[in-house]
Design a protein around this motif. Structure first.
Motif, PDB file in Angstrom:
ATOM      1  N   GLY A 129       0.851  -1.177   0.000  1.00  0.00           N
ATOM      2  CA  GLY A 129       0.000   0.000   0.000  1.00  0.00           C
ATOM      3  C   GLY A 129       0.886   1.225   0.000  1.00  0.00           C
ATOM      4  O   GLY A 129       1.937   1.238   0.645  1.00  0.00           O
ATOM      5  N   ARG A 130       0.487   2.229  -0.775  1.00  0.00           N
ATOM      6  CA  ARG A 130       1.271   3.461  -0.853  1.00  0.00           C
ATOM      7  C   ARG A 130       0.433   4.628  -0.359  1.00  0.00           C
ATOM      8  O   ARG A 130      -0.784   4.641  -0.538  1.00  0.00           O
ATOM      9  CB  ARG A 130       1.713   3.738  -2.289  1.00  0.00           C
ATOM     10  N   GLY A 131       1.113   5.603   0.242  1.00  0.00           N
ATOM     11  CA  GLY A 131       0.409   6.785   0.717  1.00  0.00           C
ATOM     12  C   GLY A 131       1.371   7.868   1.134  1.00  0.00           C
ATOM     13  O   GLY A 131       2.589   7.759   0.923  1.00  0.00           O
ATOM     14  N   LEU A 132       0.819   8.908   1.733  1.00  0.00           N
ATOM     15  CA  LEU A 132       1.609  10.028   2.240  1.00  0.00           C
ATOM     16  C   LEU A 132       1.390  10.150   3.735  1.00  0.00           C
ATOM     17  O   LEU A 132       0.260  10.025   4.220  1.00  0.00           O
ATOM     18  CB  LEU A 132       1.180  11.339   1.581  1.00  0.00           C
ATOM     19  N   VAL A 133       2.471  10.414   4.442  1.00  0.00           N
ATOM     20  CA  VAL A 133       2.408  10.745   5.863  1.00  0.00           C
ATOM     21  C   VAL A 133       3.175  12.044   5.993  1.00  0.00           C
ATOM     22  O   VAL A 133       4.399  12.063   5.843  1.00  0.00           O
ATOM     23  CB  VAL A 133       3.021   9.636   6.747  1.00  0.00           C
ATOM     24  N   GLY A 134       2.453  13.130   6.194  1.00  0.00           N
ATOM     25  CA  GLY A 134       3.088  14.444   6.138  1.00  0.00           C
ATOM     26  C   GLY A 134       3.624  14.652   4.736  1.00  0.00           C
ATOM     27  O   GLY A 134       2.901  14.486   3.753  1.00  0.00           O
ATOM     28  N   ASN A 135       4.905  14.952   4.643  1.00  0.00           N
ATOM     29  CA  ASN A 135       5.552  15.129   3.337  1.00  0.00           C
ATOM     30  C   ASN A 135       6.255  13.871   2.866  1.00  0.00           C
ATOM     31  O   ASN A 135       6.931  13.893   1.839  1.00  0.00           O
ATOM     32  CB  ASN A 135       6.565  16.288   3.397  1.00  0.00           C
TER      33      ASN A 135
END
Length: 187
Positions: A47-53
């Motif tokens: 799974g891919r995503g963003l956490v903050g920057n």
């Protein structure tokens, strides 16, 4: 990009076993971050995503525990992730249930999934988060022990640690320092 790898064995048969503590922690982290584990790549569910920057890759190798490096190393190469930007979450026989320990690197401690990752990446400098599962009773086979579900008593100790493991991983993904994380989360 940062990678968090939860170690375990694929399939319903192993779903709730001690050896799948890493998978359990990744599932909790994915839920917390709102990241869907919905893609298959390089013998892993990702799974891919963003956490903050920070771009984040969550990984559950599907190679079975002892061959985890066969999934992790190709993913690290594909996404250009250095070993020190990978956090491996795994079960640990030497920690009692209810304990958690972060480490910036070092030996595998005999954990074959971690050994496989180290061998395929060519380094021991891989951060890890260990979840205590305890040792089997005298005379009980280690393989049988790790492939069994937690006892009710152990589950009551491990469940909060899985949540704390997800919290520690999130802290690191948000840019937290490993030394500070060890001070905050190691028990």
């Amino acid at each position: 990009m940062l990678m968090v790898v939860g170690l375990g064995n694929p399939g319903r048969r192993y779903e709730a076993t001690r050896h799948n503590a890493g998978f359990m922690a990744i599932d909790l982290l994915a839920d917390d971050l709102g990241i869907s584990l919905d893609r298959n790549r390089e013998q892993a569910i990702i799974g891919r995503g963003l956490v903050g920057n920070n771009r984040v890759l969550l990984v559950k190798p599907q190679t079975y525990m002892n061959n985890s490096g066969q999934a992790v190393a190709p993913l690290a190469r594909w996404y250009g992730i250095a070993p020190e930007a990978i956090l491996v979450i795994h079960d640990d026989l030497d920690l009692t249930p209810g304990r958690l320990r972060l480490r910036p690197g070092g030996s595998s401690g005999g954990h074959r999934g971690l050994q496989s990752i180290m061998m395929h990446l060519g380094t021991t400098n891989i951060p890890r988060l260990k979840i205590g599962i305890g040792r089997p009773a005298a005379g009980e086979d280690v393989v049988d022990y790790v492939l069994q579900p937690f006892s009710q008593n152990d589950w009551e100790l491990v469940r909060p640690v899985l949540l704390k493991a997800a919290e520690a991983a999130r802290f690191l993904l948000e840019g937290g320092d490993m030394e500070e994380a060890m001070n905050r989360f190691n028990q």
